[in-house]
Structure formats: structure tokens, C-alpha cells
Design a protein around this motif. Sequence first.
Motif, PDB file in Angstrom:
ATOM      1  N   LEU A  23       0.813  -1.203   0.000  1.00 39.71           N
ATOM      2  CA  LEU A  23       0.000   0.000   0.000  1.00 39.71           C
ATOM      3  C   LEU A  23       0.848   1.256   0.000  1.00 39.71           C
ATOM      4  N   GLY A  24       2.111   1.116   0.407  1.00 40.58           N
ATOM      5  CA  GLY A  24       2.976   2.279   0.479  1.00 40.58           C
ATOM      6  C   GLY A  24       3.198   2.950  -0.850  1.00 40.58           C
ATOM      7  N   VAL A  25       3.021   2.205  -1.943  1.00 41.96           N
ATOM      8  CA  VAL A  25       3.159   2.824  -3.252  1.00 41.96           C
ATOM      9  C   VAL A  25       2.151   3.960  -3.397  1.00 41.96           C
ATOM     10  N   ILE A  26       0.967   3.774  -2.828  1.00 41.31           N
ATOM     11  CA  ILE A  26      -0.038   4.836  -2.866  1.00 41.31           C
ATOM     12  C   ILE A  26       0.501   6.078  -2.180  1.00 41.31           C
ATOM     13  N   ALA A  27       1.126   5.879  -1.035  1.00 42.75           N
ATOM     14  CA  ALA A  27       1.623   7.025  -0.281  1.00 42.75           C
ATOM     15  C   ALA A  27       2.653   7.803  -1.080  1.00 42.75           C
ATOM     16  N   LEU A 140      -9.773  -1.560   6.965  1.00 44.84           N
ATOM     17  CA  LEU A 140      -9.401  -0.206   7.366  1.00 44.84           C
ATOM     18  C   LEU A 140      -7.991   0.100   6.897  1.00 44.84           C
ATOM     19  N   PHE A 141      -7.665   1.414   6.853  1.00 46.14           N
ATOM     20  CA  PHE A 141      -6.310   1.852   6.590  1.00 46.14           C
ATOM     21  C   PHE A 141      -5.521   1.806   7.900  1.00 46.14           C
ATOM     22  N   PRO A 142      -4.199   1.700   7.807  1.00 45.86           N
ATOM     23  CA  PRO A 142      -3.412   1.634   9.046  1.00 45.86           C
ATOM     24  C   PRO A 142      -3.334   2.955   9.792  1.00 45.86           C
ATOM     25  N   VAL A 143      -3.393   4.078   9.091  1.00 48.80           N
ATOM     26  CA  VAL A 143      -3.264   5.392   9.720  1.00 48.80           C
ATOM     27  C   VAL A 143      -4.331   6.321   9.172  1.00 48.80           C
ATOM     28  N   SER A 144      -4.429   7.509   9.768  1.00 47.50           N
ATOM     29  CA  SER A 144      -5.552   8.396   9.482  1.00 47.50           C
ATOM     30  C   SER A 144      -5.271   9.466   8.442  1.00 47.50           C
ATOM     31  N   PHE A 149       0.747   8.356   6.683  1.00 48.07           N
ATOM     32  CA  PHE A 149       0.954   7.242   5.764  1.00 48.07           C
ATOM     33  C   PHE A 149       2.315   7.343   5.079  1.00 48.07           C
ATOM     34  N   TYR A 150       2.676   8.571   4.712  1.00 49.72           N
ATOM     35  CA  TYR A 150       3.985   8.770   4.105  1.00 49.72           C
ATOM     36  C   TYR A 150       5.100   8.437   5.095  1.00 49.72           C
ATOM     37  N   GLN A 151       4.946   8.881   6.331  1.00 47.81           N
ATOM     38  CA  GLN A 151       5.952   8.577   7.349  1.00 47.81           C
ATOM     39  C   GLN A 151       6.096   7.073   7.539  1.00 47.81           C
TER      40      GLN A 151
END
Length: 351
Positions: A23-27, A140-144, A149-151
Motif C-alpha cells: 500500500l505504500g506505493v499509494i503514499a 481499514l487503513f493503518p493510519v488516518s 501514511f507517508y511517514q
Amino acid sequence: MTTSSLSTGQKIVRLLLVGIIPLGVIALFLWTGGWLAPERLTSDKLVTVLQKSGGDHPGFRRNHAKGVCVVGSFISNGNAGPLSRAALFAPGETPVTGRFAIAGGNPAAPDYAVPVRSMALAFRQGNGEQWRTGMNAMPLFPVSTVEEFYQLQTITLPDPATGKPNPERLKAFVGAHPQMQRYLAWAKQYVPSSSWASDRFNSLNAFRFIDKTGGEHLVRWSMVPHTGYQPISEADKSDKDFLQRDIEQRLAQNPLKWDLVITVARPGDAGNDAAKVWPDDRQTINAGTLVLTSVVPQLNGPCNDINYDPLILPDGIAASDDPLLNARSSAYAKSYNARTREQSQQSGARL
């Protein structure tokens, strides 16, 4: 090493790798939409990291690169009509062009190695309007926030010294972001299914349904499968394309079905935080059934030229105030422009 002998930091790494790195690619895409401060990431660095993450694959989506096209229709029962004036919620049938995929930028990735899966759909109403939605097989997503998410993406990148994420940095991040515990609790017990056909796909982001009087209703939705769940098997893990082969075999025999289930928020439910799951006692409405009838390889397939931008919405559906929605929309547009340009160049080179 057994699971019981892992350190706390190592356990966190294992849980996070269930879904955050794909999912980090999205970030990383979020920077291109202006949602991350430019001093944090330059365009050159962005391209470099994307290529390191998924590799250089011209002509493919920058995320969810590996997938297949599917075709079918949505049969509305009219139950959602009081919530939304969108034409597709009136009783009747709406054609749908969709796509199943796995997360990440590598179109050759083994299906069993990427636990995060997606369903994207484009509903084509008779009046010419479309509803496009991209859903994920996670609750759910891991963060808000975009920044969080970038961090999280940056600290899950491998440490050059070890080739693995630094568990202490992850542990510190989780300690500073207690909402992560919800995601970790899900990831700890998560076992991927053996088929896209049995996955439940969730919108994660909230939207607003607008009724005929102009009244607004905060909602999320899910595609709930008719096919029973079976966990991924060792036989599945011997075939890097098992998800695609499975869906081809199933659709050659019978259509596949999902119910579109709308969850309606109550006052006080957050519409801007995809890391929060609404309570189970919220009203749900079965709006109808998605029926998929055929599958086509994505190259030159009907889904290849569709940008599944979540903000392409018909009258009767509108965005919430979730900041991730605008970021996703911008990211999808830039990915679409890049890959279609590359496909055009590839076609020209073959002439």
C-alpha cells in the motif's frame, strides 16, 4: 525461529508487512498530488523509489499493476433509492466493467506474495454518467492522514545495512500512533483467501449519498461475496498466477456474485478517517447484486483504458471530507497519463 521467539519489534514488522509495504506505493503517489510537502520528496526521488519498489514497467499502472479485467452488471433492487438519487440505484440493471488486482507496481509479482487485493468497478448509467470505485480486501487503513501514511512508508523501507525494515523505528512509530493497534489487530489474524471470488472488498473511505430532496447521508460500502471463504493453500503458493487462473476457471462455469452492502453512519461517526471502522450496529442496506460473467486479460482488455478515479461520481454520490480521496484522485490521474503515454509509444514502435 518460531513466532513465539520473535521480539516485539520483529512481530510489529511482520504484521506491518501484511499490507503496508504494497500500500505504500499509494503514499508515494500522494506527493504528486501536492498532498505532501515538496521538501520531503522531489519528483526525481519519487520516480527512483517507485522503480525500486515495483521496478520499471512501462505501460502498466504504478500501483496494482497486476490484474485482470472483468465484465458484468449490477442489478439494483431499489433499496438504496431513498438514500441516493443516482440512477443506478433505481430498480434495474447497469453494465459494469471491472478489474481485480494485487497491490504493488510489479505486473509479474507472484499472487501469493502480495496479500492486499483490490476490486475496481466502473458503472455506466443510461444517462451517460459513471460511478467508479476502487475497493480493497481489508477493513481499514493503518493510519488516518496522508502525512502519517507517508511517514510509515519511509520507515518500512529496508535499512541499507540489513536489507530489512528497522524494527525499532517501527515500534516507535506505533507507540506514537495508537490508532495503529486497530490495523495490527486485524493483520495479526488475517489469512488471505484462495480466490478473488471469496474476498470482501471495502470502500474504506466514506462518501455522501444525496437523496431526491437534497438530504445527505454519510456512507461506506462493501462488496460482500456469495462465494464461501477458503484460505490460501500450499497448492496456491506453487502457482504465481493462481488468482487469475482461479477466476478464469470459475467464470467459465458460472457467473460470480457480490452484494453491494451500504453502511450508513450515525451522527458523530467520522467521515474523514479511513483508519476507523464504524460500529457493527450501524444500519446496512443491501442495494443489489454485482454479477460478473466474463474475464479478459488486462492488456487490450476493456479495463485497460479506464482510470478508476474514486471521484468520478454520478449525481447522487459525492465525496466526503476524507483527505485521502483527493490524493487518490490526483495519483490515479498521473498514473493513467503516464501509462497511456507509454502504451502509445510502445504501439508506435511496433509499427
